[in-house]
Write an enzyme that holds these catalytic residues in place. Structure first.
Site, PDB file in Angstrom:
ATOM      1  CG  HIS A  49      -0.417   0.343   2.495  1.00 24.56           C
ATOM      2  ND1 HIS A  49       0.057  -0.603   3.377  1.00 24.56           N
ATOM      3  CD2 HIS A  49      -0.233   1.534   3.106  1.00 24.56           C
ATOM      4  CE1 HIS A  49       0.500  -0.013   4.465  1.00 24.56           C
ATOM      5  NE2 HIS A  49       0.336   1.292   4.328  1.00 24.56           N
ATOM      6  CB  SER A  52       3.044   1.714   6.243  1.00 24.60           C
ATOM      7  OG  SER A  52       1.823   1.532   6.863  1.00 24.60           O
ATOM      8  CG  ASP A  88       0.204  -4.012   2.708  1.00 24.19           C
ATOM      9  OD1 ASP A  88       0.561  -3.461   1.650  1.00 24.19           O
ATOM     10  OD2 ASP A  88       0.004  -3.388   3.770  1.00 24.19           O
TER      11      ASP A  88
END
Ligand code: ARG
Length: 274
Positions: free
Chosen positions: A85, A222, A132
């Protein structure tokens, strides 16, 4: 009634959080705190985490910062592993700036590189649905240690997570210095029950839950690595910071990409990048 209202609220918050997290400009960085909070903090479990430890220079030499506001790990001199992402899916993505070799992003000695090509997990839809991960080829090899991906499924932990992201859920800034924390693994079933209430179905074998009200990752972390120790005491990567409902909220652990599941696919993608 009360329960429904609460779920709605949670679902609303989750949607807001996830929407924000998907937008690259908002994908920020950040930290998790390690130090147990004082007992008083437990009375307000929804409060964002404070604290965390600053990583000394060289402790996590393969952790890199990406310009869209994510973290990553150098898994080969010329390849960074990050979250799906964090990148747009286009192979010819040459817009990512990579800063490596420093815990303090402004320190002299930072080395930089630029992306040349990106391969994202084929099945990627959004971070809540698994898959992901992405690998990024750099325009030059970096002379830094690389981080191996663990072969075995996740063990008991605890594992160490790190990033330049927010140190609290309501913080509006990213950190200049790398922070790290040790996070307890939360069993899949327990995590699934919690997130079900917020309207998300976890993908068991693709996601690892970890964290507590005392320690969690947050926006901007992230893509960064979750690491543990291999057989010979060396660091190995077991997860990638992916998402969570808020940060360090009681009952809502952070969610990480489960690398043991994706190791073969990531190896294959890396070969294609060579
Ligand atoms: N999606 C976030 C990012 O883009 C990571 C959030 C992790 N959240 C958590 N509670 N562990 O930086």
């Amino acid at each position: 009634m009360v329960r429904n209202a609460a779920s709605l609220l949670l679902a609303g918050i989750l949607t807001a959080v996830l929407t924000a997290a998907v937008r690259p400009a908002q994908a920020v960085v950040e930290v998790r705190p390690v130090r147990p909070a004082p007992a008083a903090a437990d009375a307000h479990p929804a409060r964002p985490v404070v604290g965390g430890l600053e990583a000394p220079q060289g402790k996590f030499p393969w952790t890199v910062r990406l310009s869209m506001g994510c973290g990553g790990a150098l898994i080969e001199p010329r390849v960074v592993l990050t979250a799906g992402h964090c990148v747009d899916g286009t192979a010819k993505n040459d817009s990512i700036q990579v800063t490596a070799g420093v815990a303090d992003l402004k320190a002299r000695g930072a080395v930089t590189a630029r992306s040349e090509r990106v391969i994202r997990a084929e099945g990627f839809i959004d971070e809540t649905r698994g898959d992901d991960w992405a690998v990024v080829r750099l325009d030059r090899p970096l002379l830094l240690p690389t981080l191996p991906i663990a072969k075995d499924p996740v063990g008991a932990g605890p594992y160490v997570v790190m990033g330049w992201g927010q140190t609290r859920e309501d913080s509006i800034r990213q950190e200049e210095r790398l922070h790290y924390a040790s996070v307890p693994i939360v069993p899949d079933e327990k995590c699934a029950v919690a997130y079900k209430k917020a309207g998300v179905t976890l993908v068991d074998d693709e996601q690892i839950c970890a964290g507590s009200p005392q320690a969690d990752t947050c926006q901007g972390d992230s893509g960064g690595p979750m690491v543990g120790h291999g057989k010979h005491g060396e660091w190995v990567q077991v997860g990638i910071v992916s998402w969570g409902l808020g940060c360090a909220r009681d009952g809502y652990p952070g969610v990480y990409t489960q690398l043991s599941t994706f190791r073969p696919a990531i190896k294959a993608a890396v070969r294609k990048l060579r």
